[in-house]
Scaffold this active site. Structure first.
Site, PDB file in Angstrom:
ATOM      1  N   TYR A  81       8.490 -16.478 -18.095  1.00 50.72           N
ATOM      2  CA  TYR A  81       8.188 -16.568 -16.664  1.00 50.72           C
ATOM      3  C   TYR A  81       6.945 -17.402 -16.365  1.00 50.72           C
ATOM      4  O   TYR A  81       6.634 -17.650 -15.201  1.00 50.72           O
ATOM      5  CB  TYR A  81       7.968 -15.165 -16.080  1.00 50.72           C
ATOM      6  CG  TYR A  81       9.175 -14.272 -16.174  1.00 50.72           C
ATOM      7  CD1 TYR A  81      10.308 -14.505 -15.396  1.00 50.72           C
ATOM      8  CD2 TYR A  81       9.195 -13.177 -17.044  1.00 50.72           C
ATOM      9  CE1 TYR A  81      11.419 -13.684 -15.472  1.00 50.72           C
ATOM     10  CE2 TYR A  81      10.302 -12.350 -17.128  1.00 50.72           C
ATOM     11  CZ  TYR A  81      11.411 -12.606 -16.342  1.00 50.72           C
ATOM     12  OH  TYR A  81      12.502 -11.791 -16.420  1.00 50.72           O
ATOM     13  N   HIS A  84       7.537 -18.041  -9.290  1.00 46.38           N
ATOM     14  CA  HIS A  84       7.175 -16.648  -9.046  1.00 46.38           C
ATOM     15  C   HIS A  84       5.858 -16.260  -9.715  1.00 46.38           C
ATOM     16  O   HIS A  84       5.309 -15.196  -9.433  1.00 46.38           O
ATOM     17  CB  HIS A  84       8.299 -15.733  -9.547  1.00 46.38           C
ATOM     18  CG  HIS A  84       8.645 -14.615  -8.610  1.00 46.38           C
ATOM     19  ND1 HIS A  84       8.354 -14.623  -7.268  1.00 46.38           N
ATOM     20  CD2 HIS A  84       9.282 -13.428  -8.835  1.00 46.38           C
ATOM     21  CE1 HIS A  84       8.791 -13.503  -6.707  1.00 46.38           C
ATOM     22  NE2 HIS A  84       9.346 -12.764  -7.638  1.00 46.38           N
ATOM     23  N   ASN A 119       8.140  -6.239  -8.994  1.00 44.94           N
ATOM     24  CA  ASN A 119       8.566  -5.207  -8.040  1.00 44.94           C
ATOM     25  C   ASN A 119       7.726  -3.933  -8.070  1.00 44.94           C
ATOM     26  O   ASN A 119       7.843  -3.099  -7.179  1.00 44.94           O
ATOM     27  CB  ASN A 119      10.034  -4.842  -8.286  1.00 44.94           C
ATOM     28  CG  ASN A 119      10.968  -5.996  -7.998  1.00 44.94           C
ATOM     29  OD1 ASN A 119      10.536  -7.090  -7.644  1.00 44.94           O
ATOM     30  ND2 ASN A 119      12.249  -5.755  -8.141  1.00 44.94           N
ATOM     31  N   ASP A 128       3.291 -16.128  -4.591  1.00 42.99           N
ATOM     32  CA  ASP A 128       4.120 -17.273  -4.235  1.00 42.99           C
ATOM     33  C   ASP A 128       4.860 -16.993  -2.935  1.00 42.99           C
ATOM     34  O   ASP A 128       5.163 -15.840  -2.626  1.00 42.99           O
ATOM     35  CB  ASP A 128       5.131 -17.557  -5.351  1.00 42.99           C
ATOM     36  CG  ASP A 128       6.062 -16.384  -5.587  1.00 42.99           C
ATOM     37  OD1 ASP A 128       7.246 -16.484  -5.239  1.00 42.99           O
ATOM     38  OD2 ASP A 128       5.610 -15.337  -6.112  1.00 42.99           O
ATOM     39  N   ASN A 136       8.936  -9.309  -2.833  1.00 46.12           N
ATOM     40  CA  ASN A 136       9.024  -7.995  -3.468  1.00 46.12           C
ATOM     41  C   ASN A 136       7.684  -7.486  -3.995  1.00 46.12           C
ATOM     42  O   ASN A 136       7.386  -6.292  -3.913  1.00 46.12           O
ATOM     43  CB  ASN A 136      10.056  -8.018  -4.599  1.00 46.12           C
ATOM     44  CG  ASN A 136      11.474  -8.116  -4.094  1.00 46.12           C
ATOM     45  OD1 ASN A 136      11.771  -7.711  -2.970  1.00 46.12           O
ATOM     46  ND2 ASN A 136      12.362  -8.666  -4.904  1.00 46.12           N
TER      47      ASN A 136
END
Length: 197
Positions: free
Chosen positions: A14, A19, A66, A91, A112
């Site tokens: 990631y 994100h 989340n 973001d 989220n």
């Protein structure tokens, strides 16, 4: 002491996705202050030091996006940091790529991670810096877009935006959020549609 949190997802897969712009912004601040953000604490990696002459605690929650709010709440409570000393960075696909926006409070904008922070704190009243990653074309799949690795041109644009975010955070620390909002919340071409959260 200021608590500055960047939202993202842990793991190398990631690292360079849209994100994770919040994590990249924390890395920029860490570099500026020679702060090592690597101590596990409050479900996050944290680092304490001075930035622009002010004492700061930098944090990158390791809960996945989340559940970011759990980490932010734990760090606030542990270090007895007031809400008005919190700054969260994330973001934002609703802003054009390369655009930053600073606000004292507001909604999650359907993000989220921001929604998790608001839920955990029970309030929208905390400062945030949003890092625009919206494409020029309409999004077909938001999740797929923000979790894919950025392309070379996007990485260059992201680096420029992250540098600007670093300047903005230093201004928040030295001159206050109103001054930073006045300086950095200017519109860029092409003009936005005026929708902000």
């Amino acid at each position: 002491m200021r608590l500055i949190v960047g939202l993202g997802n842990p793991g190398p897969e990631y690292q360079w996705t849209p994100h994770n712009l919040g994590f990249l912004a924390v890395d920029e601040l860490a570099n500026r202050g020679a702060i090592r953000v690597e101590r596990p604490e409050g479900k996050a990696l944290v680092g304490r030091g001075r930035l622009a002459g002010e004492e700061v605690l930098l944090a990158k929650p390791q809960t996945f996006m989340n559940l970011s709010g759990m980490s932010v709440r734990e760090l606030l409570e542990k270090h007895e940091v007031a809400l008005d000393e919190l700054l969260v960075m994330w973001d934002e696909v609703q802003l054009p790529f390369g655009t930053i926006r600073i606000h004292r409070e507001g909604s999650s904008g359907s993000h989220n991670g921001a929604e998790s922070v608001i839920g955990a704190l029970g309030t929208q009243q905390f400062a945030r810096l949003r890092l625009g990653c919206g494409p020029e074309h309409p999004l077909k799949g938001r999740k797929e877009y923000v979790l894919r690795p950025m392309k070379k041109a996007e990485l260059a644009g992201a680096a420029e935006m992250i540098g600007e975010a670093g300047d903005a955070v230093e201004m928040i620390l030295t001159k206050g959020i109103a001054a930073a909002m006045n300086r950095y919340n200017r519109r860029k071409e092409p003009a936005e549609d005026g929708k902000e959260s």
